[in-house]
Design a protein around this motif. Structure first.
Motif, PDB file in Angstrom:
ATOM      1  N   LYS A   1      25.094  48.475  33.497  1.00  0.00           N
ATOM      2  CA  LYS A   1      25.284  47.075  32.979  1.00  0.00           C
ATOM      3  C   LYS A   1      26.614  47.270  32.194  1.00  0.00           C
ATOM      4  N   GLN A   2      26.881  47.949  31.402  1.00  0.00           N
ATOM      5  CA  GLN A   2      28.330  48.239  30.748  1.00  0.00           C
ATOM      6  C   GLN A   2      29.540  48.481  31.834  1.00  0.00           C
ATOM      7  N   SER A   3      29.195  49.235  32.865  1.00  0.00           N
ATOM      8  CA  SER A   3      30.242  49.459  33.945  1.00  0.00           C
ATOM      9  C   SER A   3      30.358  48.113  34.762  1.00  0.00           C
ATOM     10  N   ASP A   4      29.210  47.335  34.781  1.00  0.00           N
ATOM     11  CA  ASP A   4      29.401  45.921  35.493  1.00  0.00           C
ATOM     12  C   ASP A   4      30.041  45.347  34.812  1.00  0.00           C
ATOM     13  N   GLU A   5      29.767  44.987  33.329  1.00  0.00           N
ATOM     14  CA  GLU A   5      30.547  44.007  32.621  1.00  0.00           C
ATOM     15  C   GLU A   5      31.845  44.366  32.614  1.00  0.00           C
ATOM     16  N   LYS A   6      32.420  45.703  32.671  1.00  0.00           N
ATOM     17  CA  LYS A   6      33.972  46.131  32.734  1.00  0.00           C
ATOM     18  C   LYS A   6      34.643  45.591  33.854  1.00  0.00           C
ATOM     19  N   VAL A   7      33.751  45.852  35.140  1.00  0.00           N
ATOM     20  CA  VAL A   7      34.236  45.358  36.386  1.00  0.00           C
ATOM     21  C   VAL A   7      34.624  43.874  36.355  1.00  0.00           C
ATOM     22  N   GLU A   8      33.677  43.108  35.813  1.00  0.00           N
ATOM     23  CA  GLU A   8      33.752  41.651  35.559  1.00  0.00           C
ATOM     24  C   GLU A   8      34.926  41.302  34.788  1.00  0.00           C
ATOM     25  N   ARG A   9      35.131  41.895  33.857  1.00  0.00           N
ATOM     26  CA  ARG A   9      36.370  41.679  32.776  1.00  0.00           C
ATOM     27  C   ARG A   9      37.489  41.906  33.632  1.00  0.00           C
ATOM     28  N   GLU A  10      37.625  43.156  34.534  1.00  0.00           N
ATOM     29  CA  GLU A  10      38.944  43.343  35.328  1.00  0.00           C
ATOM     30  C   GLU A  10      39.124  42.361  36.368  1.00  0.00           C
ATOM     31  N   GLN A  11      37.929  41.692  36.893  1.00  0.00           N
ATOM     32  CA  GLN A  11      38.244  40.888  37.874  1.00  0.00           C
ATOM     33  C   GLN A  11      38.742  39.366  37.193  1.00  0.00           C
ATOM     34  N   THR A  12      38.242  39.140  36.046  1.00  0.00           N
ATOM     35  CA  THR A  12      38.457  37.882  35.511  1.00  0.00           C
ATOM     36  C   THR A  12      39.982  37.978  35.196  1.00  0.00           C
ATOM     37  N   ALA A  13      40.512  39.179  34.774  1.00  0.00           N
ATOM     38  CA  ALA A  13      41.941  39.382  34.167  1.00  0.00           C
ATOM     39  C   ALA A  13      42.706  39.225  35.299  1.00  0.00           C
ATOM     40  N   LYS A  14      42.210  39.704  36.590  1.00  0.00           N
ATOM     41  CA  LYS A  14      43.111  39.553  37.744  1.00  0.00           C
ATOM     42  C   LYS A  14      43.274  38.020  38.179  1.00  0.00           C
ATOM     43  N   LYS A  15      41.892  37.461  38.026  1.00  0.00           N
ATOM     44  CA  LYS A  15      41.977  35.969  38.324  1.00  0.00           C
ATOM     45  C   LYS A  15      42.900  35.184  37.633  1.00  0.00           C
ATOM     46  N   ILE A  16      42.946  35.433  36.125  1.00  0.00           N
ATOM     47  CA  ILE A  16      43.811  34.727  35.499  1.00  0.00           C
ATOM     48  C   ILE A  16      45.138  34.940  35.839  1.00  0.00           C
ATOM     49  N   ALA A  17      45.747  36.091  36.101  1.00  0.00           N
ATOM     50  CA  ALA A  17      47.045  36.513  36.640  1.00  0.00           C
ATOM     51  C   ALA A  17      47.310  35.729  37.723  1.00  0.00           C
ATOM     52  N   GLN A  18      46.694  35.566  38.730  1.00  0.00           N
ATOM     53  CA  GLN A  18      47.097  34.607  39.972  1.00  0.00           C
ATOM     54  C   GLN A  18      47.015  33.443  39.379  1.00  0.00           C
ATOM     55  N   VAL A  19      46.080  32.818  38.453  1.00  0.00           N
ATOM     56  CA  VAL A  19      46.328  31.335  38.256  1.00  0.00           C
ATOM     57  C   VAL A  19      47.472  31.286  37.466  1.00  0.00           C
TER      58      VAL A  19
END
Length: 704
Positions: free
Chosen positions: A294-312
């Motif tokens: 669960k912690q690993s999945d949450e980390k991946v989600e945070r990384e995906q969000t950061a990548k998405k925000i960078a694109q935006v």
């Protein structure tokens, strides 16, 4: 309920009315999408009215008797309903009114009756529920006005220990046994004495039972927790949709099956992860592995969000650069230059790569451009002459917006339009409905007509009838929501878009549509939370790419609006400061539609004749077009920070549709803003239906 056999209900009502004399007044309320004002009758005249009711419109149960100013004037209420709403919330407001008299509910039984809800209404007011198919008429009528003995209150020497009681207070006592459960806060005490009070009201206690409780005898396992859980499920089931998350949590916590869930036997870690069920702590190794994953999945989600925000951020900076650029309208020369000519810039470059969107090559050939430029030059010549004549006019005058109305050519509309009076038109609609009852397009067309003759309330009622078809079609619901939004029926529009969000949580438009109506009723915080969901993702389907920029643009506008009104909003911590900026403009136009896999194109012809659209995204005067949405629902945007005098004409091109539609033509929602993002912002909503692919529609115009 037009086609329901109401013979049994009429027998109950007739028996009741026959026992009343002429000194009694009977108020009758009708509930559709809204409650009608009361109509007062003497008992012998009630049936004449009921026999001629026009059953029309959707059903919003929360509106039952909502127009009653003072419920305490009534001795009791007789409610005839199946408890089946078709629009949004189902909790009648009269139940929460402490002055409400007993409500006696009469209905049939079976799958088309929400018995659980009807019993809740009756019990919570001290009334009673009658199944008209099994109850004795005379005995039932004789019991009206007689309050049932009920569970009225529970008190304790240590009130802080009592966290929750189920079932709720004022539950009538039926049968030989009454079972209730309490949830205790053991941090507040160890022992206490409860007094269980029964009576005919909070201040009319007839019997008290005393129970001594010692917390040392209480365990977290066994039958008592299950008893509490099942009693709690009974309470939550009354409003299943509203409480579905709470029931899911309850089921997982106590291991009980709730409505909408099933019993799972989970043996492996993968099964627990798939169903998001935390393993029992006694299974130490599996529990640890689950929490690590669960912690690993949450980390991946945070990384995906950061990548998405960078694109935006990258997209947003492009828009900020455009907004910070000063354009000179008088320098209009090269209509093929995608970015126009900014002051101080080099205009010798060739056409911008933004001129043609992928997938629209048929409209981007050289011949098409030459023909387009000839037409634009003709329009530009006329526009420039007009502009010279109007130079002396004051720019400070308010911009005006003209709308092109859509007129369907159908047999039923031909019949309705033959009548001149609204009343006759409405009765003709009811006659035509017999043939077209199951056609969503029928209600849409007729509602449009009544809107066009300024009969808004009738139009909204007819439009709400679509909900009775119970098709659960996101397209149909979006169409309803857009029209209700246009006619400022915001409460209904919000409920409709809530349904769309439930049906299509995987589409960003579902969040955006709801957010933009919530803004209009001042619910800014939830509006920006929904828009933030669009901005941060998940990674939406590629058909919706760059909708994040539009959502961010609207997010910032709402934040600025709330700030002007002195309201502080909670801004997401993940949102970088450089993305928080209100980009106000003179003119903003958005186009969205209700049908997926459809390519609609927004075209705006500026006063000098230059046309902004997907193939020419920047104009020499500073006009800006967003990317081309070729598969989703839009939105496509046109912006101009500093508009110049003249007419901005708004058109649309129905480029392609790749799926079948329940309603035939695609419905467009065009929003034309002036002074967007400012104190004096104005907006005109226009709903339009197009007949088919390649249909070019004139939406309207702005005179600036």
């Amino acid at each position: 309920r037009e086609k329901v056999d109401k013979t049994s209900e009429f027998k109950f009502l007739a028996t009741f009315l026959n026992n009343l004399d002429d000194t009694v007044d009977v108020d009758v309320y009708l509930t559709r999408h809204a409650s009608s004002p009361a109509k007062r009758f003497k008992p012998d005249k009630v049936f004449d009215f009921i026999a001629n009711i026009d059953y029309d419109g959707g059903t919003r149960l929360s509106q039952i008797m909502s127009t009653a100013s003072d419920l305490s004037v009534y001795d009791y209420v007789l409610l005839f309903t199946d408890g089946m709403g078709s629009i949004g919330d189902d909790d009648a407001k009269f139940v929460a009114d402490p002055k409400v008299p007993p409500v006696y509910v009469f209905s049939g039984s079976g799958p088309a009756t929400n018995t659980t809800l009807l019993k809740h209404w009756a019990n919570s007011t001290g009334g009673r529920y009658f199944d008209v198919t099994t109850s004795d008429v005379r005995d039932s009528v004789a019991s009206l006005g007689k309050i049932s003995l009920a569970f009225v209150s529970i008190t304790s020497e240590n009130e802080d220990m009592l966290a929750e009681v189920v079932p709720p207070l004022m539950t009538p006592l039926t049968g030989r046994h009454f079972v209730f459960a309490c949830k205790l806060d053991l941090t507040k005490g160890k022992q206490t004495t409860f007094k269980i009070n029964y009576g005919y009201g909070k201040h009319d206690v007839r019997h008290t039972t005393t129970i001594e409780v010692d917390t040392s005898d209480i365990t977290e396992s066994g039958l008592i927790p299950l008893l509490y859980a099942n009693k709690k499920v009974d309470v939550l089931t009354v409003f299943k949709e509203q409480n579905k998350d709470a029931m899911l949590h309850l089921g997982r916590t106590f291991g009980v099956v709730t409505p909408g869930t099933s019993l799972l036997v989970l043996e492996t870690l993968q099964q627990h992860l798939e169903h998001k069920v935390v393993p029992n702590k006694l299974r130490k190794e599996m529990y640890k592995s689950y929490m690590d994953q669960k912690q690993s999945d949450e980390k991946v989600e945070r990384e995906q969000t950061a990548k998405k925000i960078a694109q935006v951020k990258e997209w947003w900076l492009t828009r900020i650069n455009w907004w910070n650029t000063t354009y000179d309208a008088s320098g209009y020369k090269n209509k093929k230059a995608g970015f126009g000519c900014a002051l101080g810039s080099d205009c010798s470059s060739s056409a911008s790569s933004d001129e043609c969107s992928e997938g629209d090559d048929d409209d981007c050939d050289e011949g098409a451009y030459e023909k387009e430029e000839e037409e634009m030059e003709k329009m530009a010549s006329g526009a420039r002459n007009k502009k010279k004549k109007s130079k002396s006019s004051s720019k400070s005058s308010a911009p005006s917006i003209k709308v092109q109305f859509w007129d369907p050519k159908t047999p039923y509309m031909t019949a309705i339009k033959k009548h001149s009076k609204s009343e006759d038109k409405y009765h003709c609609y009811l006659d035509q409905r017999e043939k077209y009852r199951n056609s969503p397009a029928f209600y849409l067309d007729v509602a449009h007509h009544f809107f066009s003759i300024n009969e808004r309330d009738i139009g909204v009622r007819i439009l709400s009838s679509i909900s009775e078809l119970r098709l659960d079609s996101p397209q149909l619901l979006r169409m309803m929501g857009y029209l209700l939004d246009e006619k400022e029926a915001y409460d209904l529009s919000i409920l409709i878009f809530e349904q769309v969000l439930t049906l299509r949580p995987d589409e960003p438009q579902s969040y955006r549509d709801l957010a933009l109506v919530l803004e209009k009723v001042g619910k800014y915080q939830r509006a920006i939370e929904l828009l933030w969901k669009v901005i941060k993702g998940p990674n939406w389907n590629s058909a919706f790419i760059e909708i994040e920029v539009t959502a961010l643009y609207e997010f910032n506008s709402i934040v600025a609006k709330a700030k002007r009104e002195g309201k502080d909003l909670e801004i997401p911590e993940e949102l970088p400061n450089e993305l928080v900026k209100n980009l106000d403009v003179d003119v903003r136009i958005t186009l969205q539609w209700d049908t997926d896999n459809t390519d609609m194109d927004l075209h705006v012809i500026e006063p000098n004749g230059e046309e902004a659209y997907y193939g020419h995204r920047r104009t020499s005067a500073g006009g800006f077009c967003s990317r081309d949405f070729t598969r989703g629902y839009g939105p496509e945007e046109y912006l101009i920070k500093k508009a110049f005098p003249g007419d901005f004409r708004v058109k649309t091109n129905y480029f392609a549709q790749n799926n079948a539609s329940l309603t035939g033509p695609t419905t467009l929602l065009t929003k034309i803003f002036t002074n967007f993002g400012r104190d004096n912002q104005q907006c005109k909503l226009i709903t339009t239906r197009l007949d088919g692919a390649k249909d070019n529609g004139n939406i309207g115009s702005i005179t600036w």
